[in-house]
Write a protein that holds these residues in place. Structure first.
Motif, mmCIF file in Angstrom:
data_model
loop_
_atom_site.group_PDB
_atom_site.id
_atom_site.type_symbol
_atom_site.label_atom_id
_atom_site.label_comp_id
_atom_site.label_asym_id
_atom_site.label_seq_id
_atom_site.Cartn_x
_atom_site.Cartn_y
_atom_site.Cartn_z
ATOM 1 N N PRO A 25 -45.231 66.034 -61.664
ATOM 2 C CA PRO A 25 -46.207 67.031 -62.117
ATOM 3 C C PRO A 25 -47.625 66.597 -61.793
ATOM 4 O O PRO A 25 -47.917 65.397 -61.762
ATOM 5 N N GLY A 26 -48.464 67.544 -61.537
ATOM 6 C CA GLY A 26 -49.845 67.259 -61.195
ATOM 7 C C GLY A 26 -50.407 68.377 -60.349
ATOM 8 O O GLY A 26 -49.756 69.405 -60.147
ATOM 9 N N PRO A 27 -51.609 68.225 -59.832
ATOM 10 C CA PRO A 27 -52.163 69.240 -58.928
ATOM 11 C C PRO A 27 -51.256 69.409 -57.704
ATOM 12 O O PRO A 27 -50.825 68.422 -57.108
ATOM 13 N N ARG A 28 -50.979 70.653 -57.346
ATOM 14 C CA ARG A 28 -50.078 70.935 -56.221
ATOM 15 C C ARG A 28 -50.660 72.043 -55.360
ATOM 16 O O ARG A 28 -51.446 72.861 -55.825
ATOM 17 N N VAL A 29 -50.247 72.083 -54.104
ATOM 18 C CA VAL A 29 -50.554 73.211 -53.227
ATOM 19 C C VAL A 29 -49.238 73.824 -52.777
ATOM 20 O O VAL A 29 -48.206 73.154 -52.746
ATOM 21 N N HIS A 30 -49.268 75.111 -52.445
ATOM 22 C CA HIS A 30 -48.061 75.741 -51.923
ATOM 23 C C HIS A 30 -48.425 76.756 -50.851
ATOM 24 O O HIS A 30 -49.500 77.352 -50.870
#
Length: 291
Positions: A190-195
């Protein structure tokens, strides 16, 4: 949809202030098929963005709410499969206030003057050219990586470019106006993510079909509060927080329908949105949610 919600800057400002202090809150910025998500771990070091802007900065990313208080809030719940549902507060921009057109090729945008931290403002931004109406997805790089991304300018972004960004030391930035989420690559959950899901992005939708966003609005930022259904049971405090948002900023017809079902009335919904609201209400009633 019965009525478009009316902005209430003071109430929205208070909700955003409390949400920034909630370590369990998840934020997302972008559109259907591409964007970024910001979350932080309990006890993770956190600071505020420079220049007095509201938001959060961690070693893994940043959230900046430069003008979120001017957006139009809309709260909704979505029925999922297997006796589950989601809840969100969407901060929307009127369609006629969105920039005309969207960049479709990689292009250089210059120094990142809006970076969350002043020491990052000498990094160079490159727009990745994704067809995202309500936001931009950009990469911030330094040094030799600038030359590598300049070589990609004038062409559409592809899977090879995307896969190479972590090796370039890039920070991904999802931005709309002065609102942004920054994600240090490589990201991790978990944490900052991009998609980036190209198949979804190419559909050109503003949001998922199951989200009952009022016509004429494009969701830009989503707040995802902690779910009331926990391993320890049904959290009535969490339930009450979101129901307050729903009563204030939800679709009045769907809220009224849900209230009738929670009170025990048998209702036959007559639309897709109403059927979704009814399913959520029945699930919550089974868990003991108050009418």
């Amino acid at each position: 949809m019965s009525v478009r919600p009316r902005p209430d800057p003071a109430a929205l400002g208070a909700v955003l202030h409390r949400a920034l202090a909630d370590q369990a809150m998840t934020w997302s910025l972008g559109g259907y098929g591409a964007g970024a998500t910001f979350r932080r771990d309990p006890g993770e070091p956190v600071a505020r963005p420079d220049s007095g802007r509201p938001g959060l900065v961690t070693p893994r990313g940043a959230l900046v709410l430069g003008e979120a208080g001017t957006l139009v809030p809309f709260a909704y719940e979505t029925a999922l499969g297997h006796e589950a549902w989601s809840q969100a507060l969407a901060l929307c921009r009127p369609l006629d206030a969105l920039p005309l057109g969207s960049a479709t090729l990689v292009s250089e945008r210059g120094p990142d003057d809006e970076a969350a931290r002043s020491e990052d403002r000498d990094g160079v931004l490159f727009c990745l050219g994704l067809p995202l109406p309500q936001a931009r997805l950009l990469a911030r790089v330094r040094g030799d990586a600038v030359r590598a991304l300049r070589a990609a300018c004038g062409r559409p972004a592809d899977a090879a470019l995307w896969a190479g960004l972590p090796g370039l030391g890039a920070v991904l930035v999802a931005a709309q106006g002065r609102n942004r989420i920054e994600v240090v690559l490589p990201d991790a959950h978990p944490g900052p993510r991009v998609h980036w899901f190209d198949k979804l992005l190419r559909q050109g939708r503003l949001h998922a079909a199951t989200a009952p966003i009022p016509p004429g609005l494009a969701p830009v930022i989503h707040l995802h509060p902690p779910h009331p259904l926990t391993e320890g049971g049904y959290d009535l405090r969490r339930h009450a927080v979101f129901q307050d948002w729903l009563a204030r900023w939800g679709d009045p017809a769907l809220v009224a329908l849900k209230d009738r079902i929670l009170a025990g009335e048998e209702v036959v919904p007559d639309s897709r949105a109403a059927r979704g609201a009814a399913r959520v209400a029945r699930m919550q009633r089974r868990y003991g949610a108050p009418a």
